[in-house]
Design an enzyme around this catalytic site. Structure first.
Site, PDB file in Angstrom:
ATOM      1  N   LYS A  57      38.189  33.522  41.713  1.00  0.00           N
ATOM      2  CA  LYS A  57      37.232  33.498  40.539  1.00  0.00           C
ATOM      3  C   LYS A  57      35.769  33.849  41.199  1.00  0.00           C
ATOM      4  O   LYS A  57      35.553  33.505  42.206  1.00  0.00           O
ATOM      5  CB  LYS A  57      36.968  32.047  39.855  1.00  0.00           C
ATOM      6  N   THR A  93      29.431  31.751  44.933  1.00  0.00           N
ATOM      7  CA  THR A  93      30.027  31.365  43.750  1.00  0.00           C
ATOM      8  C   THR A  93      31.396  32.066  43.527  1.00  0.00           C
ATOM      9  O   THR A  93      31.890  32.461  42.595  1.00  0.00           O
ATOM     10  CB  THR A  93      29.242  31.383  42.399  1.00  0.00           C
ATOM     11  N   GLU A 121      28.816  39.699  36.097  1.00  0.00           N
ATOM     12  CA  GLU A 121      28.036  39.359  34.873  1.00  0.00           C
ATOM     13  C   GLU A 121      27.055  40.340  34.568  1.00  0.00           C
ATOM     14  O   GLU A 121      26.266  40.755  35.410  1.00  0.00           O
ATOM     15  CB  GLU A 121      27.015  37.982  35.295  1.00  0.00           C
ATOM     16  N   ASN A 165      22.024  34.881  32.696  1.00  0.00           N
ATOM     17  CA  ASN A 165      21.502  33.798  33.698  1.00  0.00           C
ATOM     18  C   ASN A 165      20.035  33.195  33.414  1.00  0.00           C
ATOM     19  O   ASN A 165      19.248  32.705  34.288  1.00  0.00           O
ATOM     20  CB  ASN A 165      21.162  34.608  35.212  1.00  0.00           C
TER      21      ASN A 165
END
Length: 386
Positions: A170, A181, A260, A382
């Site tokens: 992930k 992350t 993202e 974000n």
């Protein structure tokens, strides 16, 4: 089947209620509940999360073995102090009880929002459910259970001549060299000793996950773990190392594509540096430069921004020896414009994947970074806690 493709492993995922609707817990375990060889690479961030401390401590203490990995998403259990470490240990203990194994053989990972205590009532209620759901067919559910802002699961399998290697991961934001992350879990039925497995994993991580730079931010929870059941005996080590690299590389590109706000994925190579280390520094500086990333979003082959970022990276740099190419087409040489087919470059810049080379012309050092563009999608994602 990813993490259950190799002999000896089962997995599961479920919705425990940490997140509103999506799966938010996962479990990977050996099918006979016996510990197997394990190796891991963790974040280099000094602000590391309690689950990192718990898992790293276990592998250091037991010489590299594990019977299970318990994972939650939606909450990083980071910035939570001693209480967070107690919660990480409680996750291991609950998993051990549900599986009938020793808590010292359970590894733990968390991912999500920093600074909030884990909802332990939900996690402790979800853990026995995960244990009951464990199966060979549970890989897809497990891959869903580890996601945060990801849009889709990330899975990969390589079948070697005498072994199988599968993995899931992930990650789509807060990603930079030295991971970030991101969580990745690999399993194999090859028989590899802990020290050799760790060396192979570290090399693969350096060549794949550590080349991905979404936004220059290094996280608190990054973990890559590989479990080896040994069920199919000793592999050809060169073939096995190549397989680990291939799975990690595949997962890396899947993360880049799911980054993202991503509209462009850029394979950026810096060549001709005085050393590989200087090439890595320059490539990282370019990939993290917001002006560069904005030009990628706009499909603008603005080579001046690339050289500006390279020249400010603190590495050896002489403009008159440089060249820049987009899609193999040289657009700048000696620090100035170079006559080229502008239409061909424009066509290349419209692709989802862009190839760029910045040649410094000083030595033999080189490095590659996988970067992405910067557009409204990233900012929207974000601009709030997520």
């Amino acid at each position: 089947m990813s993490v259950t493709a190799a002999e000896g492993f089962v997995a599961s995922g479920c919705h425990a209620g940490i997140k509103r609707r999506r799966y938010d817990m996962a479990l990977v375990a050996t099918d006979d509940r016996k510990p197997v060889v394990a190796a891991a690479v963790f974040t280099l961030n000094k602000f590391f999360a309690p689950p990192v401390a718990a898992s790293r401590g276990r592998l250091e203490a037991n010489g590299g073995r594990a019977a299970a990995i318990i994972v939650n998403s939606g909450n990083a259990n980071a910035g939570t102090g001693p209480a967070g470490l107690a919660d990480a240990e409680a996750m291991c203990a609950a998993t051990a009880e549900a599986l009938g194994v020793d808590a010292s053989d359970v590894l733990v990972c968390s991912t999500g929002i920093i600074g909030n205590p884990l909802p332990m009532d939900k996690i402790l209620a979800g853990t026995p459910k995960l244990a009951k759901k464990l199966s060979k067919d549970g890989a897809e559910d497990a891959a869903k259970g580890i996601l945060t802002t990801d849009h889709c699961p990330k899975e990969s399998v390589v079948r070697g001549s005498t072994f199988t290697l599968g993995g899931m991961a992930k990650g789509c934001g807060m990603i930079a060299p030295n991971m970030a992350t991101m969580l990745a879990f690999l399993t194999t039925d090859a028989d590899v000793d802990p020290a050799e497995l760790k060396t192979i994993l570290k090399s693969a991580v350096d060549r794949t996950f550590n080349t991905l730079n979404v936004d220059g931010a290094t996280s608190t929870n990054d973990t890559v773990i590989v479990l080896a059941s040994g069920r199919r005996g000793k592999p050809d080590m060169a073939e096995f190392a190549d397989a680990v690299h291939k799975v990690c590389e595949d997962l890396t590109y899947q993360m880049a594509k799911d980054a993202e706000g991503m509209t462009k994925m850029v394979a950026l190579r810096v060549t001709g540096a005085m050393s590989d280390e200087q090439a890595r520094i320059a490539a990282k500086n370019i990939a993290e430069n917001n002006l560069v990333k904005c030009s990628w979003y706009g499909s603008d082959p603005y080579w001046g921004r690339l050289l500006g970022a390279a020249g400010s990276a603190g590495v050896d740099f002489e403009a008159e020896k440089t060249s820049v190419a987009y899609g193999g087409i040289v657009v700048s040489r000696a620090g100035t414009n170079f006559e080229h087919d502008a239409d061909a470059v424009a066509a290349h810049m419209k692709n989802e994947r862009i190839e760029i080379e910045v040649a410094l012309g000083l030595g033999s050092g080189e490095a590659q970074v996988i970067g992405i563009d910067l557009g409204p999608g990233y900012i929207k994602e974000n601009s709030k806690t997520s």
